[in-house]
Scaffold this active site. Structure first.
Site, PDB file in Angstrom:
ATOM      1  N   ASP A  75       8.493  12.349  -9.629  1.00  0.00           N
ATOM      2  CA  ASP A  75       7.206  11.753  -9.964  1.00  0.00           C
ATOM      3  C   ASP A  75       6.050  12.471  -9.273  1.00  0.00           C
ATOM      4  O   ASP A  75       4.969  12.614  -9.842  1.00  0.00           O
ATOM      5  CB  ASP A  75       7.202  10.271  -9.576  1.00  0.00           C
ATOM      6  CG  ASP A  75       7.933   9.410 -10.600  1.00  0.00           C
ATOM      7  OD1 ASP A  75       8.032   9.822 -11.768  1.00  0.00           O
ATOM      8  OD2 ASP A  75       8.408   8.329 -10.225  1.00  0.00           O
ATOM      9  N   THR A 186       3.676   0.419 -10.551  1.00  0.00           N
ATOM     10  CA  THR A 186       5.044   0.457 -10.022  1.00  0.00           C
ATOM     11  C   THR A 186       5.158   1.422  -8.842  1.00  0.00           C
ATOM     12  O   THR A 186       6.264   1.740  -8.409  1.00  0.00           O
ATOM     13  CB  THR A 186       6.037   0.880 -11.129  1.00  0.00           C
ATOM     14  OG1 THR A 186       5.557   2.069 -11.756  1.00  0.00           O
ATOM     15  CG2 THR A 186       6.182  -0.212 -12.175  1.00  0.00           C
ATOM     16  N   GLY A 187       4.018   1.896  -8.329  1.00  0.00           N
ATOM     17  CA  GLY A 187       4.021   2.798  -7.190  1.00  0.00           C
ATOM     18  C   GLY A 187       3.678   2.090  -5.889  1.00  0.00           C
ATOM     19  O   GLY A 187       4.263   1.054  -5.545  1.00  0.00           O
ATOM     20  N   SER A 189       1.136   0.324  -5.034  1.00  0.00           N
ATOM     21  CA  SER A 189       0.666  -1.052  -5.228  1.00  0.00           C
ATOM     22  C   SER A 189       1.824  -2.038  -5.245  1.00  0.00           C
ATOM     23  O   SER A 189       1.749  -3.129  -4.655  1.00  0.00           O
ATOM     24  CB  SER A 189      -0.133  -1.157  -6.530  1.00  0.00           C
ATOM     25  OG  SER A 189      -0.517  -2.485  -6.794  1.00  0.00           O
ATOM     26  N   SER A 191       4.706  -1.802  -3.736  1.00  0.00           N
ATOM     27  CA  SER A 191       5.263  -1.985  -2.397  1.00  0.00           C
ATOM     28  C   SER A 191       4.342  -2.808  -1.501  1.00  0.00           C
ATOM     29  O   SER A 191       4.756  -3.251  -0.426  1.00  0.00           O
ATOM     30  CB  SER A 191       5.551  -0.617  -1.750  1.00  0.00           C
ATOM     31  OG  SER A 191       4.360   0.103  -1.540  1.00  0.00           O
TER      32      SER A 191
END
Length: 291
Positions: A75, A186-187, A189, A191
């Site tokens: 990614d 889903t990155g 943010s 976590s």
């Protein structure tokens, strides 16, 4: 639309990954065996062990001549490729060599099967919104995932005030704040307890980083508005875009965050869906009682 024989594939990749060398060699050998035109980033020449030196060239030349871009890595590599591609409107295909590969649906073992589909238009494209930050000194950053404002390596927390279309949203003391696109939900943010947001949603996610309060939660706002971040008192902070581009700033200051005037085109398998990706990559809704 171009004839298949005229299509040019551009290749970018992560030179720090040993597996990229093997994958690159295999892809180039495959392309040459089928007389498929390609250009590879000159930075990859040092890890390539074949004889096609003439096909390695500058990034600007690749962007000028390519119809599709292959991004070899995880990614992080995809985000860097998206930064390079910018507003050129060239679709990007991610080939995953990382741990998650959320943007990259195609694996190394699938690429030789997928390239003919690419040439025969048997794929779909999603358009991902780009977020932009502008500092008081007019320095601009663009991001596919998120703009992060944090305290850098300081032990002191930041006092941050957030506005949306000039209306005050929240004032917090925290380690920083994340302004995320749906693709970036889903990155980082996620976590920090941010929500998962479908990429087709026209929104941004505002997620505090370790706020020193019990009554502040992430909030979703429409992406056609203007987000203003004010940092009070005096000190230094950092703005990062996708973890790729970084600016150090002095505060008190203001940062303006908004939607950019272009999107990134991501190549997907014909029958893939966002929820299938969530289940496969993040094990979303996987109940061990039924497995």
């Amino acid at each position: 639309m171009k004839e298949k024989s005229d299509i040019v594939l551009g290749i970018f990749g992560n030179t720090s990954k040993e597996e990229v060398s093997v994958l690159l060699s295999g892809i180039i050998q495959f392309l040459e065996s089928r007389d498929i035109k390609f250009l590879a980033d000159e930075s990859l020449a040092g890890i390539f062990h074949g004889k096609s030196g003439k096909n390695f060239t500058s990034q600007s030349e690749i962007l000028k001549r390519s119809d599709f871009i292959l991004s070899l890595g995880g990614d992080g590599t995809f985000l860097n490729t998206a930064r390079i591609v910018g507003n050129t409107n060239i679709p990007i295909l991610g080939i995953n060599l990382g741990r998650l590969g959320f943007f990259s649906e195609v694996s190394p073992v699938e690429i030789k099967e997928f390239i003919p589909k690419l040439l025969n238009n048997k794929f779909r494209i999603t358009e991902e919104v780009i977020i932009k930050s502008v500092t008081e000194s007019k320095k601009v950053l663009f991001a596919l995932n998120d703009i992060v404002i944090d305290k850098n390596n300081s032990v002191r927390m930041l006092e941050i005030e957030t506005f949306y279309n000039d209306e005050k949203v929240v004032r917090i003391i925290s380690d920083g704040i994340i302004i995320s696109t749906p693709a970036g939900s889903t990155g980082y943010s996620l976590s920090c307890n941010g929500p998962i947001v479908n990429p087709e949603s026209n929104v941004f996610i505002i997620t505090p980083i370790s706020p020193h309060t019990l009554n502040v939660r992430p909030i979703i706002v429409p992406d056609d508005g203007i987000i203003k971040i004010k940092i009070h008192k005096e000190g230094r902070a950092r703005i990062s875009a996708d973890g790729q581009a970084i600016q150090n700033i002095q505060f008190p200051t203001e940062i303006i965050i908004s939607k950019a005037d272009y999107k990134i085109k991501v190549i997907k398998k014909l029958h893939s869906t966002y929820f299938k990706t969530l289940k496969h990559k993040l094990f979303w809704n996987v109940d061990k009682r039924y497995s």
